[in-house]
Design a protein around this motif. Structure first.
Motif, PDB file in Angstrom:
ATOM      1  N   SER A 108      -1.575  -1.602  -4.878  1.00 40.18           N
ATOM      2  CA  SER A 108      -2.808  -1.750  -5.648  1.00 40.18           C
ATOM      3  C   SER A 108      -2.571  -2.564  -6.912  1.00 40.18           C
ATOM      4  CB  SER A 108      -3.363  -0.373  -6.020  1.00 40.18           C
ATOM      5  OG  SER A 108      -3.679   0.370  -4.867  1.00 40.18           O
ATOM      6  N   LEU A 109      -1.476  -2.266  -7.612  1.00 35.39           N
ATOM      7  CA  LEU A 109      -1.148  -3.010  -8.826  1.00 35.39           C
ATOM      8  C   LEU A 109      -0.897  -4.483  -8.514  1.00 35.39           C
ATOM      9  CD1 LEU A 109       1.187  -0.431 -10.616  1.00 35.39           C
ATOM     10  CD2 LEU A 109      -1.226  -0.911 -11.089  1.00 35.39           C
ATOM     11  N   PHE A 112      -4.218  -6.229  -8.143  1.00 36.99           N
ATOM     12  CA  PHE A 112      -4.872  -6.510  -9.426  1.00 36.99           C
ATOM     13  C   PHE A 112      -4.226  -7.719 -10.119  1.00 36.99           C
ATOM     14  CE2 PHE A 112      -5.773  -1.728  -9.445  1.00 36.99           C
ATOM     15  CZ  PHE A 112      -6.998  -1.914  -8.818  1.00 36.99           C
ATOM     16  N   GLY A 266      -7.912  -2.968  -4.058  1.00 35.99           N
ATOM     17  CA  GLY A 266      -6.999  -2.203  -4.902  1.00 35.99           C
ATOM     18  C   GLY A 266      -7.587  -0.869  -5.317  1.00 35.99           C
TER      19      GLY A 266
END
Length: 280
Positions: A108-109, A112, A266
Motif C-alpha cells: 500500500s505504501l 502511494f 492502496g
C-alpha cells in the motif's frame, strides 16, 4: 434482482472497468472485484474468476489496436514478464513463511509513493540520448507515434526494472493479487518510458499473467458464465473505446487517472489488512 437487470448493470460497470483498464494499464479487475463483491455480493472466488476474464478481454481487445498504432513494446513486455514469473514462483514458495499483513501494508505504501512519483514526472522535459547497455543488447528501445510522427525513445535502468518486476511477481504470488501497478512503476520510474508506451505494454503483459491464472480458476469451477459473460462483453467494448481515447488524451490526464486509481487500490489494501482480509 432479475437476471436481466443484473446482467445490464454488470455490463455497465464492466464497460467502465474496461475503459479504465485500457487507459491505466492495470486491467479491469481493480473495478470489477469490488463491484461484484460489495454491490452484487458475489463470492470472492467467482469475482476473481470474472476479473481474470476481464483482464484477458482488456489485453486482447487493446493489444491489436495498440500494436497497430505502434505503441506496445513487445520486447520490454517479454523481458519484464520473465522477472514477474520468477518472482511469483518464489512468492508461492514463501507463502507459509511471510506475514501477509506486513506485505499488504508495504504494498500500500509503495502504491502511494508510486502515485506521487507518477504525478511528479514530466517526461517531455527529459532527453535521453542513449539506452542502458542491457537495453541496447536486448534491443529494447523503440519509437511511438506522437503528434502524427514517430518519436524514438531510449530505455534506462533495465536491471532495476527487472528487479522491480521480480518483486512485483513476489508480491503477486504471496498475496494473490495482480501486480499491474508495479509493472507500470518499473517502466515509468526505472526505464523512463513514455507513458503511452508503458501503459499499452502493461496491457499486453497483464493478459499473459491472467491467462495462466484463468486456467486454474476454470479447472476449479470458479468461472461462472452468468457472471463472466456480461463482464467479458462490457470490458471488451470498454477496452476498445479506451484504446481510441488513449491515442488522443493528454499524458498529464492519464497520469492523474492512474495515480487516483492506485491510491484507491492502496486504501482498499489497507482496509482489507485492518479488517482481517489478509491474515498473518
Amino acid at each position: 434482482m432479475s437476471i436481466l437487470v443484473f446482467s445490464a448493470l454488470l455490463f455497465l460497470f464492466s464497460f467502465l472497468a474496461g475503459l479504465l483498464g485500457a487507459l491505466t494499464g492495470l486491467g479491469g479487475g481493480v473495478v470489477i472485484i469490488p463491484v461484484l463483491v460489495l454491490l452484487f455480493h458475489v463470492n470472492i472466488h467467482y469475482a476473481m474468476g470474472a476479473s481474470l476474464i476481464s483482464v484477458i478481454a482488456t489485453s486482447s481487445g487493446t493489444a491489436a489496436a495498440y500494436m497497430r498504432e505502434g505503441y506496445t513494446n513487445l520486447r520490454i513486455g517479454i523481458f519484464l514478464e520473465t522477472a514477474a514469473v520468477v518472482g511469483a514462483f518464489f512468492g508461492a514458495l514463501l507463502i507459509a513463511h511471510v506475514s501477509k499483513s506486513f506485505l499488504a501494508v508495504l504494498f500500500s505504501l509503495i502504491l502511494f509513493v508510486s502515485a506521487w512519483l507518477t504525478i511528479k514526472r514530466k517526461e517531455h522535459h527529459e532527453n535521453y540520448q542513449t539506452s542502458h547497455p542491457l537495453a541496447v543488447a536486448l534491443k529494447l528501445n523503440g519509437s511511438y507515434p506522437y503528434h502524427k510522427k514517430m518519436v524514438d525513445y531510449q530505455v534506462q535502468h533495465a536491471p532495476l526494472a527487472f528487479i522491480i518486476m521480480g518483486f512485483a511477481g513476489l508480491i503477486s504470488g504471496l498475496l494473490g493479487i495482480g501486480s499491474g501497478a508495479l509493472k507500470v512503476l518499473a517502466m515509468d520510474q526505472a526505464m523512463r518510458l513514455p507513458y503511452k508506451v508503458l501503459t499499452t505494454t502493461s496491457n499486453f503483459m497483464i493478459g499473459i499473467t491472467a491467462a495462466v491464472s484463468a486456467g486454474i480458476y476454470f479447472a476449479n469451477g470458479y468461472i461462472n458464465p452468468v457472471i463472466a459473460f456480461p463482464v467479458m462483453i462490457g470490458v471488451l467494448i470498454g477496452a476498445l473505446t479506451g484504446a481510441r481515447v488513449l491515442t488522443r488524451i493528454h499524458v498529464r490526464i492519464l497520469r492523474i487517472i492512474f495515480s487516483l486509481v492506485i491510491c484507491f487500490m492502496g486504501v482498499e489494501m489497507l482496509y482489507k489488512t485492518f479488517t482481517g482480509g489478509f491474515s498473518a
